[in-house]
Design a protein around this motif. Structure first.
Motif, PDB file in Angstrom:
ATOM      1  N   ALA A 206       0.864  -1.181   0.000  1.00 18.00           N
ATOM      2  CA  ALA A 206       0.000   0.000   0.000  1.00 18.00           C
ATOM      3  C   ALA A 206       0.895   1.224   0.000  1.00 18.00           C
ATOM      4  O   ALA A 206       1.916   1.255   0.689  1.00 18.00           O
ATOM      5  CB  ALA A 206      -0.917   0.007   1.223  1.00 18.00           C
ATOM      6  N   ILE A 207       0.512   2.215  -0.810  1.00 18.88           N
ATOM      7  CA  ILE A 207       1.246   3.476  -0.859  1.00 18.88           C
ATOM      8  C   ILE A 207       0.437   4.531  -0.116  1.00 18.88           C
ATOM      9  O   ILE A 207      -0.703   4.822  -0.477  1.00 18.88           O
ATOM     10  CB  ILE A 207       1.503   3.907  -2.316  1.00 18.88           C
ATOM     11  CG1 ILE A 207       2.365   2.852  -3.028  1.00 18.88           C
ATOM     12  CG2 ILE A 207       2.199   5.265  -2.349  1.00 18.88           C
ATOM     13  CD1 ILE A 207       2.637   3.177  -4.493  1.00 18.88           C
ATOM     14  N   VAL A 215      -2.870   3.851  -3.154  1.00 21.00           N
ATOM     15  CA  VAL A 215      -2.778   2.695  -4.045  1.00 21.00           C
ATOM     16  C   VAL A 215      -2.550   1.460  -3.196  1.00 21.00           C
ATOM     17  O   VAL A 215      -1.780   1.493  -2.238  1.00 21.00           O
ATOM     18  CB  VAL A 215      -1.607   2.851  -5.048  1.00 21.00           C
ATOM     19  CG1 VAL A 215      -1.417   1.583  -5.861  1.00 21.00           C
ATOM     20  CG2 VAL A 215      -1.844   4.024  -5.979  1.00 21.00           C
ATOM     21  N   GLU A 216      -3.203   0.370  -3.538  1.00 23.65           N
ATOM     22  CA  GLU A 216      -2.999  -0.897  -2.838  1.00 23.65           C
ATOM     23  C   GLU A 216      -3.148  -2.039  -3.816  1.00 23.65           C
ATOM     24  O   GLU A 216      -4.022  -2.023  -4.689  1.00 23.65           O
ATOM     25  CB  GLU A 216      -4.004  -1.062  -1.694  1.00 23.65           C
ATOM     26  CG  GLU A 216      -3.823  -2.379  -0.929  1.00 23.65           C
ATOM     27  CD  GLU A 216      -4.847  -2.565   0.178  1.00 23.65           C
ATOM     28  OE1 GLU A 216      -5.700  -1.665   0.345  1.00 23.65           O
ATOM     29  OE2 GLU A 216      -4.809  -3.616   0.854  1.00 23.65           O
ATOM     30  N   ILE A 223       1.918  -2.324 -11.483  1.00 18.03           N
ATOM     31  CA  ILE A 223       2.777  -1.907 -12.590  1.00 18.03           C
ATOM     32  C   ILE A 223       2.052  -2.068 -13.920  1.00 18.03           C
ATOM     33  O   ILE A 223       2.118  -1.191 -14.789  1.00 18.03           O
ATOM     34  CB  ILE A 223       4.091  -2.717 -12.580  1.00 18.03           C
ATOM     35  CG1 ILE A 223       4.930  -2.340 -11.347  1.00 18.03           C
ATOM     36  CG2 ILE A 223       4.888  -2.467 -13.855  1.00 18.03           C
ATOM     37  CD1 ILE A 223       6.122  -3.239 -11.113  1.00 18.03           C
ATOM     38  N   ARG A 224       1.331  -3.174 -14.081  1.00 18.31           N
ATOM     39  CA  ARG A 224       0.580  -3.370 -15.332  1.00 18.31           C
ATOM     40  C   ARG A 224      -0.476  -2.284 -15.502  1.00 18.31           C
ATOM     41  O   ARG A 224      -0.686  -1.773 -16.599  1.00 18.31           O
ATOM     42  CB  ARG A 224      -0.082  -4.754 -15.339  1.00 18.31           C
ATOM     43  CG  ARG A 224       0.873  -5.896 -15.591  1.00 18.31           C
ATOM     44  CD  ARG A 224       0.119  -7.165 -15.942  1.00 18.31           C
ATOM     45  NE  ARG A 224      -0.801  -7.574 -14.892  1.00 18.31           N
ATOM     46  CZ  ARG A 224      -0.490  -8.377 -13.887  1.00 18.31           C
ATOM     47  NH1 ARG A 224       0.746  -8.846 -13.788  1.00 18.31           N
ATOM     48  NH2 ARG A 224      -1.388  -8.713 -12.973  1.00 18.31           N
ATOM     49  N   ASP A 299       7.206   4.444 -11.112  1.00 17.13           N
ATOM     50  CA  ASP A 299       6.203   5.255 -11.805  1.00 17.13           C
ATOM     51  C   ASP A 299       4.893   5.288 -11.014  1.00 17.13           C
ATOM     52  O   ASP A 299       4.232   6.325 -10.920  1.00 17.13           O
ATOM     53  CB  ASP A 299       5.947   4.698 -13.208  1.00 17.13           C
ATOM     54  CG  ASP A 299       7.189   4.735 -14.074  1.00 17.13           C
ATOM     55  OD1 ASP A 299       7.940   5.722 -13.974  1.00 17.13           O
ATOM     56  OD2 ASP A 299       7.417   3.784 -14.841  1.00 17.13           O
ATOM     57  N   VAL A 300       4.512   4.114 -10.474  1.00 21.01           N
ATOM     58  CA  VAL A 300       3.292   4.045  -9.666  1.00 21.01           C
ATOM     59  C   VAL A 300       3.430   4.934  -8.437  1.00 21.01           C
ATOM     60  O   VAL A 300       2.518   5.692  -8.080  1.00 21.01           O
ATOM     61  CB  VAL A 300       3.010   2.585  -9.236  1.00 21.01           C
ATOM     62  CG1 VAL A 300       1.735   2.505  -8.399  1.00 21.01           C
ATOM     63  CG2 VAL A 300       2.899   1.678 -10.453  1.00 21.01           C
ATOM     64  N   PHE A 301       4.593   4.853  -7.794  1.00 17.74           N
ATOM     65  CA  PHE A 301       4.849   5.625  -6.580  1.00 17.74           C
ATOM     66  C   PHE A 301       4.769   7.126  -6.856  1.00 17.74           C
ATOM     67  O   PHE A 301       4.119   7.888  -6.123  1.00 17.74           O
ATOM     68  CB  PHE A 301       6.226   5.263  -6.024  1.00 17.74           C
ATOM     69  CG  PHE A 301       6.607   5.994  -4.770  1.00 17.74           C
ATOM     70  CD1 PHE A 301       6.298   5.476  -3.529  1.00 17.74           C
ATOM     71  CD2 PHE A 301       7.283   7.206  -4.825  1.00 17.74           C
ATOM     72  CE1 PHE A 301       6.648   6.142  -2.364  1.00 17.74           C
ATOM     73  CE2 PHE A 301       7.639   7.887  -3.680  1.00 17.74           C
ATOM     74  CZ  PHE A 301       7.318   7.351  -2.443  1.00 17.74           C
ATOM     75  N   LEU A 302       5.432   7.560  -7.930  1.00 13.67           N
ATOM     76  CA  LEU A 302       5.451   8.990  -8.250  1.00 13.67           C
ATOM     77  C   LEU A 302       4.059   9.495  -8.612  1.00 13.67           C
ATOM     78  O   LEU A 302       3.679  10.609  -8.239  1.00 13.67           O
ATOM     79  CB  LEU A 302       6.431   9.251  -9.389  1.00 13.67           C
ATOM     80  CG  LEU A 302       7.915   9.018  -9.054  1.00 13.67           C
ATOM     81  CD1 LEU A 302       8.773   9.180 -10.302  1.00 13.67           C
ATOM     82  CD2 LEU A 302       8.384   9.963  -7.955  1.00 13.67           C
TER      83      LEU A 302
END
Length: 317
Positions: A206-207, A215-216, A223-224, A299-302
């Motif tokens: 989880a972010i 995001v989780e 990533i997909r 990329d997901v994190f940013l």
């Protein structure tokens, strides 16, 4: 309200934590399964450490609930400390004790414990076993803290930035340690800033952004989702003539850059395979130095870090 599954060892339900009217954690909900590695990611100040400290019972929620191994961690501290081990970012150790003496000391606190010598070997401190804590490097002390956390045979292992200060070889060794814990059925909850680490070791993550879960999901699924496109790059030699890149029928956005070795072409596309086939079967193209770059967890994190507090995305396994 989250539903607790039989295999869930940590259940966090609508957890809020407020300090002097500042909301550090804003109603997060997630669970950790037995034998799972679950990652908490997020920018500095996102609430990761506060969430971890509440989960292990060091802080009480302002509202919401936390259940660990079926009990309230803040109320049943004795049961939690017997079954849950924590490796914090920093800890006060006895500086004049040796590494071996330190591990032996903490092993004496547990009825069921691992062999201190095996722990020293597992964290790679054999050569430093006789060294005093005050003489250890930052990375060596970090490994010692991990060894202290492992010596009591925990059912849940909580790691707060475990790879901070570790060199690349030690990080790889840490990942192997985490994998062995998973194989033994130990649940691992960790926070990290390293995207490669989260991708490598986490089953789910989880972010946290602004104290909320933005995001989780499983790393590969995330990533997909955030990598619907890929960038196909290749170079055309200076001798290439009569080829109109824009007339090749490539699907995607095309950019070109003149370089010493020729013309570097990048195609952002949602069908990398189609682009590669078109390039391969175009007579006279003579392209070389192909590269296909897909998205990454970074990329997901940013993307999540830039998201407004009310926005969230959940990708269920």
């Amino acid at each position: 309200m989250t539903t607790r599954a039989p295999e869930d060892v940590i259940v966090v339900d609508a957890l809020r934590k407020v300090y002097d009217e500042k909301e550090a954690v804003a109603g997060i909900t997630f669970s950790v399964r037995r034998g799972e590695v679950f990652g908490l990611l997020g920018p500095n100040g996102s609430g990761k450490t506060t969430a971890l400290e509440t989960i292990v019972g060091l802080r009480r929620p302002t509202s919401g609930t936390v259940t660990v191994l079926g009990v309230d961690p803040a109320r049943d501290r004795r049961r939690i400390t017997e079954r849950v081990a924590v490796q914090p970012q920093a800890a006060a150790l006895f500086p004049t004790l040796t590494v071996r003496e330190t591990i032996q000391l903490f092993a004496s606190f547990y009825g069921a414990r691992q062999d201190p010598e095996a722990i020293i070997e597992e964290v790679g401190l054999q050569d430093e076993a006789r060294a005093r804590v005050k003489n250890l490097s930052g990375g060596q002390e970090r490994r010692l803290l991990i060894g202290i956390a492992l010596v009591g045979k925990p059912e849940i292992l909580v790691l707060d930035e475990p790879s901070a200060g570790l060199d690349p070889a030690s990080r790889r060794n840490l990942w192997s340690i985490i994998e062995r814990q998973r194989e033994r059925g130990t649940s691992v909850l960790l926070s990290t800033h390293h995207m490669d680490e989260a991708t490598q070791v986490c089953d789910r993550l989880a972010i946290l952004v602004h104290g909320s879960i933005a995001v989780e999901g499983e790393p590969d699924a995330l990533i997909r989702q955030y990598s619907a496109t890929a960038t196909v790059s290749f170079t055309l030699p200076p001798t290439t003539t009569g080829i109109d890149i824009n007339a090749l029928g490539l699907t995607g956005d095309i950019t070109t850059t003149e370089t010493y070795g020729g013309t570097r072409v990048a195609v952002v596309t949602d069908d990398a395979d189609a682009v590669l086939r078109r390039l391969t079967f175009t007579p006279g193209l003579h392209a070389f130095d192909y590269a296909v770059k897909h998205g990454s967890l970074e990329d997901v994190f940013l993307d999540a870090a830039d998201r407004k507090p009310t926005e969230s995305t959940n990708v269920m396994p």
